[in-house]
Design an enzyme around this catalytic site. Structure first.
Site, PDB file in Angstrom:
ATOM      1  N   TYR A 357       0.809  -1.230   0.000  1.00  0.00           N
ATOM      2  CA  TYR A 357       0.000   0.000   0.000  1.00  0.00           C
ATOM      3  C   TYR A 357       0.833   1.266   0.000  1.00  0.00           C
ATOM      4  O   TYR A 357       0.285   2.342   0.238  1.00  0.00           O
ATOM      5  CB  TYR A 357      -0.840   0.100   1.282  1.00  0.00           C
ATOM      6  CG  TYR A 357      -1.661  -1.074   1.681  1.00  0.00           C
ATOM      7  CD1 TYR A 357      -2.573  -1.654   0.797  1.00  0.00           C
ATOM      8  CD2 TYR A 357      -1.576  -1.588   2.980  1.00  0.00           C
ATOM      9  CE1 TYR A 357      -3.360  -2.716   1.213  1.00  0.00           C
ATOM     10  CE2 TYR A 357      -2.362  -2.633   3.396  1.00  0.00           C
ATOM     11  CZ  TYR A 357      -3.250  -3.204   2.506  1.00  0.00           C
ATOM     12  OH  TYR A 357      -4.029  -4.237   2.916  1.00  0.00           O
ATOM     13  N   CYS A 384      14.323 -11.482  -1.697  1.00  0.00           N
ATOM     14  CA  CYS A 384      14.924 -11.344  -3.015  1.00  0.00           C
ATOM     15  C   CYS A 384      14.067 -10.479  -3.937  1.00  0.00           C
ATOM     16  O   CYS A 384      13.625 -10.929  -5.000  1.00  0.00           O
ATOM     17  CB  CYS A 384      15.142 -12.724  -3.624  1.00  0.00           C
ATOM     18  SG  CYS A 384      16.137 -13.750  -2.550  1.00  0.00           S
ATOM     19  N   TYR A 414      -2.210  -5.638  11.209  1.00  0.00           N
ATOM     20  CA  TYR A 414      -1.884  -5.946   9.810  1.00  0.00           C
ATOM     21  C   TYR A 414      -0.390  -6.182   9.605  1.00  0.00           C
ATOM     22  O   TYR A 414       0.134  -5.957   8.519  1.00  0.00           O
ATOM     23  CB  TYR A 414      -2.438  -4.857   8.873  1.00  0.00           C
ATOM     24  CG  TYR A 414      -3.918  -4.625   9.100  1.00  0.00           C
ATOM     25  CD1 TYR A 414      -4.833  -5.610   8.745  1.00  0.00           C
ATOM     26  CD2 TYR A 414      -4.396  -3.475   9.727  1.00  0.00           C
ATOM     27  CE1 TYR A 414      -6.189  -5.442   8.991  1.00  0.00           C
ATOM     28  CE2 TYR A 414      -5.749  -3.301   9.971  1.00  0.00           C
ATOM     29  CZ  TYR A 414      -6.641  -4.289   9.601  1.00  0.00           C
ATOM     30  OH  TYR A 414      -7.980  -4.120   9.851  1.00  0.00           O
TER      31      TYR A 414
HETATM   32  C1  LIG Z   1     -11.311  -4.235   8.200  1.00  0.00           C
HETATM   33  C2  LIG Z   1     -12.637  -4.025   8.806  1.00  0.00           C
HETATM   34  C3  LIG Z   1     -12.755  -3.354  10.030  1.00  0.00           C
HETATM   35  C4  LIG Z   1     -11.569  -2.785  10.774  1.00  0.00           C
HETATM   36  O1  LIG Z   1     -10.858  -1.840  10.058  1.00  0.00           O
HETATM   37  P1  LIG Z   1      -9.671  -1.042  10.818  1.00  0.00           P
HETATM   38  O2  LIG Z   1      -9.111  -0.152   9.772  1.00  0.00           O
HETATM   39  O3  LIG Z   1      -8.700  -2.069  11.276  1.00  0.00           O
HETATM   40  O4  LIG Z   1     -10.316  -0.329  11.961  1.00  0.00           O
HETATM   41  C5  LIG Z   1     -14.010  -3.206  10.575  1.00  0.00           C
HETATM   42  N1  LIG Z   1     -15.106  -3.705   9.944  1.00  0.00           N
HETATM   43  C6  LIG Z   1     -15.039  -4.346   8.771  1.00  0.00           C
HETATM   44  C7  LIG Z   1     -16.263  -4.861   8.154  1.00  0.00           C
HETATM   45  C8  LIG Z   1     -13.808  -4.529   8.166  1.00  0.00           C
HETATM   46  O5  LIG Z   1     -13.736  -5.177   6.997  1.00  0.00           O
END
Ligand SMILES: *Cc1c(COP(=O)(O)O)cnc(C)c1O
Length: 456
Positions: A357, A384, A414
């Site tokens: 990203y 690599c 993440y």
């Molecule tokens: C990824 C996600 C979240 C959490 O997102 P963050 O950026 O980690 O707060 C909450 N709800 C849904 C449905 C998601 O897909």
């Protein structure tokens, strides 16, 4: 293009700080977290290692729960769900549940971990745009509090399955409101060209609501929206909430069913480098409560019970990654000048976000203090690929040398959850630290683990 800066010094309590709250400089200049000196962590547990600050993570969970409870006290209340995908080992859903959170899962694996953590089914929500029959059945048998429906076809699938099991399934309908947020702004489009949810403008959301109401095996709890991630500006949430409340009022008018709940998703941004000031949970909560209060009054409908789903904002700042420097190589840049490539013992296998990203991170020399001048540096891994970058541009002391430790803050979300075995590198363990104690909540992988899966 990121602007190279020096990692800010630990500043507990400062919202702009990318460091977790217990990170300190010790008297002799090394970093400590959870009361443990990083030099001791590295010596005892090896590197790279994800270090998770338990009291910081718990405090962030509690802050969200308290902020939403207080802001929605004069409405119909609020629940805060932890989004497991940010990072879940058994310890984490257990901690956040102890602090009053519910838990979101979106796969069988995340469901298994939350159940093993002892989170009751009623406190779980199941998400996903392509849930398998097996995942749905396990969720229903576990008595999950809600299944968030993501497509029209799923309405009948879940209803049929619930009927076969002799259960009633509590469901929400995921709506795409046309608001998509992330980074610093949001754009509004009539139709969203992405895989999640059912379109509000296109009428698919309303069709799914009607389909749910036609199935007695389903209980319609409410509407759901998740507009993006790493959001620093709250206006997108206000637009989405108002749109969902209008649909809720329209359904109540036309069908007589007033949905009791509303889920506004997660996505609250955090500070990765010290440059951004993320919104404080109490400001998020009062902003959302204001919209719900105002829109409900205007529409003449009683306010719903609201839920939100932070992941990154709970786990992200609680984690750092500790690496050891292997090689340092000066590279002459095209326009003149020099960038130093500082290679560490991990890389894109433990943090894919920079490559995936263009995510921004910072890094600090962690085992000592240095008064050497700061030089433009790039922290890279051992994989690599030239795209194997952990921190694109950061100012590090000129005397950083093989054997030094680097800490990269804000990797609690993440990081491990998106880690891979690229180049057959074993994934690092997750070391929880608290009050001078440390223990692995996920042990480091070994080469034997990798070979154990290999059938030759
Ligand atoms: C990824 C996600 C979240 C959490 O997102 P963050 O950026 O980690 O707060 C909450 N709800 C849904 C449905 C998601 O897909």
């Amino acid at each position: 293009m990121s602007t190279p800066t020096t990692a800010p010094e630990p500043a507990p309590g400062d919202r702009r700080s990318p460091w977790s709250r217990t990170v300190r400089r010790t008297a002799d200049g090394s970093l400590a977290v959870g009361g443990r000196d990083v030099r001791d962590i590295a010596a005892e547990h090896g590197t790279p290692v994800y270090v998770l600050d338990e009291s910081d993570l718990r405090a962030r969970a509690r802050t969200f729960v308290t902020a939403f409870r207080d802001a929605f006290a004069d409405l119909a209340g609020a629940d805060v769900y932890y989004a497991s995908k940010a990072f879940a080992s058994v310890a984490v859903p257990r901690w956040v549940h102890e602090e009053g959170m519910h838990v979101d899962v979106s796969t069988g694996g995340e469901l298994a971990v939350a159940l093993r953590a002892g989170v009751p089914g009623q406190a779980l929500a199941l998400h996903g745009n392509n849930k398998s029959d097996a995942e749905l059945e396990r969720a229903l048998r576990a008595g999950v509090g809600r299944i968030v429906l993501d497509s029209l076809g799923e309405v009948d699938r879940v209803a049929d399955l619930a009927g076969r099991l002799g259960l009633r399934a509590p469901v929400m309908v995921r709506v795409t409101t046309g608001v998509h947020a992330g980074g610093h702004d949001y754009i509004s489009t009539a139709h969203e060209d992405q895989k999640f949810g059912l379109s509000l403008a296109g009428g698919a959301a309303r069709a799914a609501v009607d389909a749910v109401l036609a199935r007695p095996e389903l209980t319609l709890l409410g509407l759901h929206s998740h507009i993006g991630s790493q959001i620093l500006d709250l206006s997108g949430f206000e637009v989405a909430a108002a749109a969902l409340l209008r649909l809720r009022a329209e359904v109540a008018d036309q069908t007589g069913t007033l949905m009791p709940e509303l889920d506004l998703g997660g996505g609250y941004g955090i500070s990765y480098t010290g440059a951004d000031a993320p919104p404080a949970p109490d400001r998020v909560a009062t902003t959302l409560a204001d919209v719900v209060r105002r829109a409900s009054a205007e529409l003449g409908t009683p306010p719903p019970r609201v839920s939100v789903e932070p992941g990154r904002a709970v786990a992200g700042p609680a984690g750092l990654t500790l690496y050891r420097v292997g090689t340092v190589k000066p590279v002459v840049l095209d326009g003149g000048g020099e960038r130093r490539y500082v290679s560490v013992d991990g890389g894109m296998s433990d943090n894919i976000r920079t490559a995936l990203y263009d995510a921004e991170y910072t890094a600090a020399l962690a085992n000592r203090r240095s008064t050497a001048p700061a030089v433009l540096s790039r922290v890279v891994g051992k994989h690599c690929e030239s795209g194997d970058i952990v921190v694109r541009d950061v100012l590090l002391p000129a005397d950083v040398a093989p054997g030094d430790l680097l800490a990269v803050p804000a990797t609690g979300a993440y990081g491990r959850s998106m880690a891979s075995n690229y180049n057959l590198v074993p994934r690092p363990g997750v070391l929880a630290v608290r009050d001078g104690q440390s223990r692995f909540v996920v042990r480091p992988e070994s080469e034997e683990d990798l070979l154990a899966l290999d059938l030759g």
